[in-house]
Design a protein around this motif. Structure first.
Motif, PDB file in Angstrom:
ATOM      1  N   LYS A 114      10.766 -19.704 -57.492  1.00  0.00           N
ATOM      2  CA  LYS A 114      10.122 -18.447 -56.361  1.00  0.00           C
ATOM      3  C   LYS A 114      11.237 -18.686 -55.293  1.00  0.00           C
ATOM      4  O   LYS A 114      11.799 -19.426 -54.940  1.00  0.00           O
ATOM      5  CB  LYS A 114       8.734 -18.816 -55.964  1.00  0.00           C
ATOM      6  CG  LYS A 114       7.605 -19.091 -57.191  1.00  0.00           C
ATOM      7  CD  LYS A 114       7.858 -17.788 -57.797  1.00  0.00           C
ATOM      8  CE  LYS A 114       6.683 -17.817 -59.187  1.00  0.00           C
ATOM      9  NZ  LYS A 114       6.810 -16.597 -60.005  1.00  0.00           N
ATOM     10  N   ALA A 115      11.144 -17.336 -54.620  1.00  0.00           N
ATOM     11  CA  ALA A 115      11.849 -17.261 -53.298  1.00  0.00           C
ATOM     12  C   ALA A 115      11.432 -18.197 -52.213  1.00  0.00           C
ATOM     13  O   ALA A 115      10.326 -18.606 -52.367  1.00  0.00           O
ATOM     14  CB  ALA A 115      11.716 -15.735 -52.990  1.00  0.00           C
ATOM     15  N   PRO A 116      12.207 -18.646 -51.533  1.00  0.00           N
ATOM     16  CA  PRO A 116      11.779 -19.653 -50.486  1.00  0.00           C
ATOM     17  C   PRO A 116      11.178 -19.063 -49.492  1.00  0.00           C
ATOM     18  O   PRO A 116      11.077 -17.859 -49.337  1.00  0.00           O
ATOM     19  CB  PRO A 116      13.032 -20.239 -49.911  1.00  0.00           C
ATOM     20  CG  PRO A 116      14.088 -19.036 -50.222  1.00  0.00           C
ATOM     21  CD  PRO A 116      13.758 -18.454 -51.733  1.00  0.00           C
ATOM     22  N   LEU A 117      10.349 -19.697 -48.732  1.00  0.00           N
ATOM     23  CA  LEU A 117       9.486 -19.288 -47.589  1.00  0.00           C
ATOM     24  C   LEU A 117      10.584 -18.618 -46.466  1.00  0.00           C
ATOM     25  O   LEU A 117      11.557 -19.189 -46.251  1.00  0.00           O
ATOM     26  CB  LEU A 117       8.412 -20.220 -47.117  1.00  0.00           C
ATOM     27  CG  LEU A 117       7.496 -20.786 -48.229  1.00  0.00           C
ATOM     28  CD1 LEU A 117       6.518 -21.986 -47.438  1.00  0.00           C
ATOM     29  CD2 LEU A 117       6.559 -19.758 -48.452  1.00  0.00           C
ATOM     30  N   LYS A 118       9.785 -17.717 -45.846  1.00  0.00           N
ATOM     31  CA  LYS A 118      10.646 -17.136 -44.531  1.00  0.00           C
ATOM     32  C   LYS A 118      10.959 -18.321 -43.805  1.00  0.00           C
ATOM     33  O   LYS A 118      10.192 -18.938 -43.352  1.00  0.00           O
ATOM     34  CB  LYS A 118       9.947 -15.914 -44.111  1.00  0.00           C
ATOM     35  CG  LYS A 118      10.911 -15.312 -43.022  1.00  0.00           C
ATOM     36  CD  LYS A 118      10.149 -14.091 -42.663  1.00  0.00           C
ATOM     37  CE  LYS A 118      10.757 -13.313 -41.532  1.00  0.00           C
ATOM     38  NZ  LYS A 118       9.969 -11.981 -41.120  1.00  0.00           N
ATOM     39  N   GLY A 119      12.166 -18.508 -43.368  1.00  0.00           N
ATOM     40  CA  GLY A 119      12.493 -19.552 -42.306  1.00  0.00           C
ATOM     41  C   GLY A 119      13.122 -20.740 -43.039  1.00  0.00           C
ATOM     42  O   GLY A 119      13.610 -21.689 -42.241  1.00  0.00           O
ATOM     43  N   GLU A 120      13.237 -20.742 -44.293  1.00  0.00           N
ATOM     44  CA  GLU A 120      13.448 -22.121 -44.922  1.00  0.00           C
ATOM     45  C   GLU A 120      15.115 -22.095 -44.810  1.00  0.00           C
ATOM     46  O   GLU A 120      15.700 -23.411 -44.898  1.00  0.00           O
ATOM     47  CB  GLU A 120      13.029 -22.430 -46.227  1.00  0.00           C
ATOM     48  CG  GLU A 120      11.515 -22.702 -46.211  1.00  0.00           C
ATOM     49  CD  GLU A 120      11.190 -23.105 -47.550  1.00  0.00           C
ATOM     50  OE1 GLU A 120      11.126 -24.308 -48.141  1.00  0.00           O
ATOM     51  OE2 GLU A 120      10.735 -22.375 -48.464  1.00  0.00           O
ATOM     52  N   PHE A 121      15.945 -20.993 -45.115  1.00  0.00           N
ATOM     53  CA  PHE A 121      17.148 -20.729 -44.939  1.00  0.00           C
ATOM     54  C   PHE A 121      17.645 -19.727 -44.033  1.00  0.00           C
ATOM     55  O   PHE A 121      17.353 -18.674 -44.130  1.00  0.00           O
ATOM     56  CB  PHE A 121      17.749 -20.098 -46.263  1.00  0.00           C
ATOM     57  CG  PHE A 121      17.774 -21.508 -47.537  1.00  0.00           C
ATOM     58  CD1 PHE A 121      18.724 -22.324 -47.350  1.00  0.00           C
ATOM     59  CD2 PHE A 121      16.637 -21.218 -48.428  1.00  0.00           C
ATOM     60  CE1 PHE A 121      18.762 -23.082 -48.474  1.00  0.00           C
ATOM     61  CE2 PHE A 121      16.775 -22.347 -49.495  1.00  0.00           C
ATOM     62  CZ  PHE A 121      17.525 -23.334 -49.480  1.00  0.00           C
ATOM     63  N   THR A 122      17.824 -20.247 -42.713  1.00  0.00           N
ATOM     64  CA  THR A 122      18.207 -19.420 -41.541  1.00  0.00           C
ATOM     65  C   THR A 122      19.395 -19.204 -41.236  1.00  0.00           C
ATOM     66  O   THR A 122      20.006 -18.365 -40.288  1.00  0.00           O
ATOM     67  CB  THR A 122      17.238 -19.937 -40.424  1.00  0.00           C
ATOM     68  OG1 THR A 122      17.635 -21.273 -39.952  1.00  0.00           O
ATOM     69  CG2 THR A 122      15.862 -19.801 -40.586  1.00  0.00           C
ATOM     70  N   ASP A 123      20.354 -20.035 -41.828  1.00  0.00           N
ATOM     71  CA  ASP A 123      21.730 -20.002 -41.359  1.00  0.00           C
ATOM     72  C   ASP A 123      22.759 -20.361 -42.494  1.00  0.00           C
ATOM     73  O   ASP A 123      23.278 -21.203 -42.841  1.00  0.00           O
ATOM     74  CB  ASP A 123      21.980 -21.224 -40.205  1.00  0.00           C
ATOM     75  CG  ASP A 123      23.536 -20.964 -39.745  1.00  0.00           C
ATOM     76  OD1 ASP A 123      24.051 -20.114 -40.017  1.00  0.00           O
ATOM     77  OD2 ASP A 123      23.682 -21.909 -38.806  1.00  0.00           O
TER      78      ASP A 123
ATOM     79  N   GLN B 251      13.130 -10.336 -59.746  1.00  0.00           N
ATOM     80  CA  GLN B 251      12.703  -9.935 -58.535  1.00  0.00           C
ATOM     81  C   GLN B 251      12.550 -11.039 -57.374  1.00  0.00           C
ATOM     82  O   GLN B 251      12.697 -10.696 -56.213  1.00  0.00           O
ATOM     83  CB  GLN B 251      11.194  -9.475 -58.960  1.00  0.00           C
ATOM     84  CG  GLN B 251      11.310  -8.289 -59.707  1.00  0.00           C
ATOM     85  CD  GLN B 251      12.052  -7.074 -59.014  1.00  0.00           C
ATOM     86  OE1 GLN B 251      12.233  -6.643 -57.869  1.00  0.00           O
ATOM     87  NE2 GLN B 251      12.832  -6.524 -59.898  1.00  0.00           N
ATOM     88  N   GLU B 252      12.668 -12.191 -57.801  1.00  0.00           N
ATOM     89  CA  GLU B 252      12.281 -13.409 -56.873  1.00  0.00           C
ATOM     90  C   GLU B 252      13.796 -13.634 -56.123  1.00  0.00           C
ATOM     91  O   GLU B 252      14.166 -13.959 -54.989  1.00  0.00           O
ATOM     92  CB  GLU B 252      12.005 -14.867 -57.536  1.00  0.00           C
ATOM     93  CG  GLU B 252      10.526 -14.799 -58.060  1.00  0.00           C
ATOM     94  CD  GLU B 252       9.611 -14.618 -56.755  1.00  0.00           C
ATOM     95  OE1 GLU B 252       9.842 -15.006 -55.761  1.00  0.00           O
ATOM     96  OE2 GLU B 252       8.609 -13.877 -56.977  1.00  0.00           O
TER      97      GLU B 252
END
Length: 330
Positions: A117-126, A145-146
């Motif tokens: 699944k797509a990571p949660l918002k904020g898990e990859f920020t840079d 879609q993910e």
């Protein structure tokens, strides 16, 4: 900070030990070899010193262990890889023919390879680059879609998208696939197609028309047209440059294009000019093709530079590996 993030299928390949043995006949196989185009690509970038991460899935079994141990050894962050207790790791059986063609039997549907699944918002920020592969988009509609969801999320933070369509013509029939690819192309800054893929995606009749159409997308900066043993052509808004190939004794071309992608992106991460990065890609592809196995080859910053400088001697490295008892590269 992550230099390169990838999301896609992870599997093992079990390969015929010689050419021209159909998969329906009894015969010997070699493997398992860690594989999956996204895994091959990201492993190459990690071996060239980039901070890398992969989002994917494997079973909590020996095939999964084969893949994860290799990626971790080479420095890939696998903390976002699903390890399923209920489902087995995806795999592919492969055979080769004298004309260079291959035939596969995939066991990937209903496996963890297409369940991440797509990571949660904020898990990859840079993240500098997210690399997307067409084979991952075609593996499963929900998985596609993910991947798109992940792309849209991290693009909002300034990440650039690179895209290798590596699509199969027989699968490129569902109109929904065109829609997904269109979404990816609208966000792509770096495009790495083959000639046939370029024409299929743009629906144009000539390479020139197709390239022109690609640069109509607002984020497009670089297009590398890969053409196997004929080399590649690098297009930017400033012009076109031809990129040659490095001659090796080819043992298995599986994964060479994926290694090209990983090394090309690694070059950009390190601040190389696009033409220099493309030479790194060509060198990595050649080193991979000189070894048996999709993720194999003596790929390092040192051997890439030696190949580019013209000082790489394949027999020298083959001898070293053989003396250490490891036949993966012999």
């Amino acid at each position: 900070m992550t230099d390169i993030l990838i999301m896609g299928e992870m599997l093992v390949e079990i390969m015929r030990d010689k050419e021209n043995v159909p998969l329906f006949e009894q015969g010997a196989f070699l493997g398992p070899f860690p594989s999956g185009a996204p895994a091959i690509c990201i492993d190459t970038a990690a071996r060239l010193g980039c901070k890398t991460a992969i989002i994917g899935g494997v079973g909590k079994d020996d095939f999964g262990k084969c893949i994860l141990e290799r990626l971790r050894k080479d420095g890939v962050d696998t903390s976002h890889v699903l390890e399923s207790q209920e489902r087995s790791t995806g795999c592919a059986f492969v055979t080769y023919f004298p004309d260079g063609s291959r035939k596969f039997i995939f066991h990937m549907g209903n496996t963890p390879a297409v369940e991440a699944k797509a990571p949660l918002k904020g898990e990859f920020t840079d993240v500098k680059y997210m690399h997307i592969m067409g084979c991952s988009l075609m593996a499963d509609k929900s998985f596609a879609q993910e991947i798109v969801k992940t792309m849209e999320m991290i693009c909002a933070g300034g990440t650039k998208i690179s895209f290798d369509p590596n699509i199969r013509k027989e699968l490129f029939t569902d109109e929904s696939i065109h829609h997904v690819i269109r979404k990816v192309m609208e966000n792509t800054s770096i495009f790495l197609p083959g000639v046939e893929e370029l024409l299929m995606i743009t629906r144009e009749n000539t390479v020139e028309q197709a390239v022109e159409k690609c640069f109509e997308f607002p984020n497009m900066e670089i297009l590398v047209l890969k053409n196997g043993s004929k080399g590649s052509r690098l297009y930017t808004k400033n012009g076109v440059e031809e990129i040659g190939v490095y001659k090796v004794i080819q043992k298995d071309a599986t994964g060479a294009g994926d290694c090209f992608d990983g090394a090309f992106l690694a070059g950009l991460v390190k601040g190389k000019r696009p033409v220099e990065a493309a030479k790194m890609g060509a060198a990595a592809g050649a080193l991979n093709a000189a070894a048996f196995g999709p993720m194999e080859g003596i790929i390092s910053e040192k051997t890439i530079q030696e190949m580019i400088d013209g000082s790489y001697l394949i027999h020298k490295h083959t001898k070293q590996v053989t003396e250490h008892g490891d036949e993966r590269y012999s």
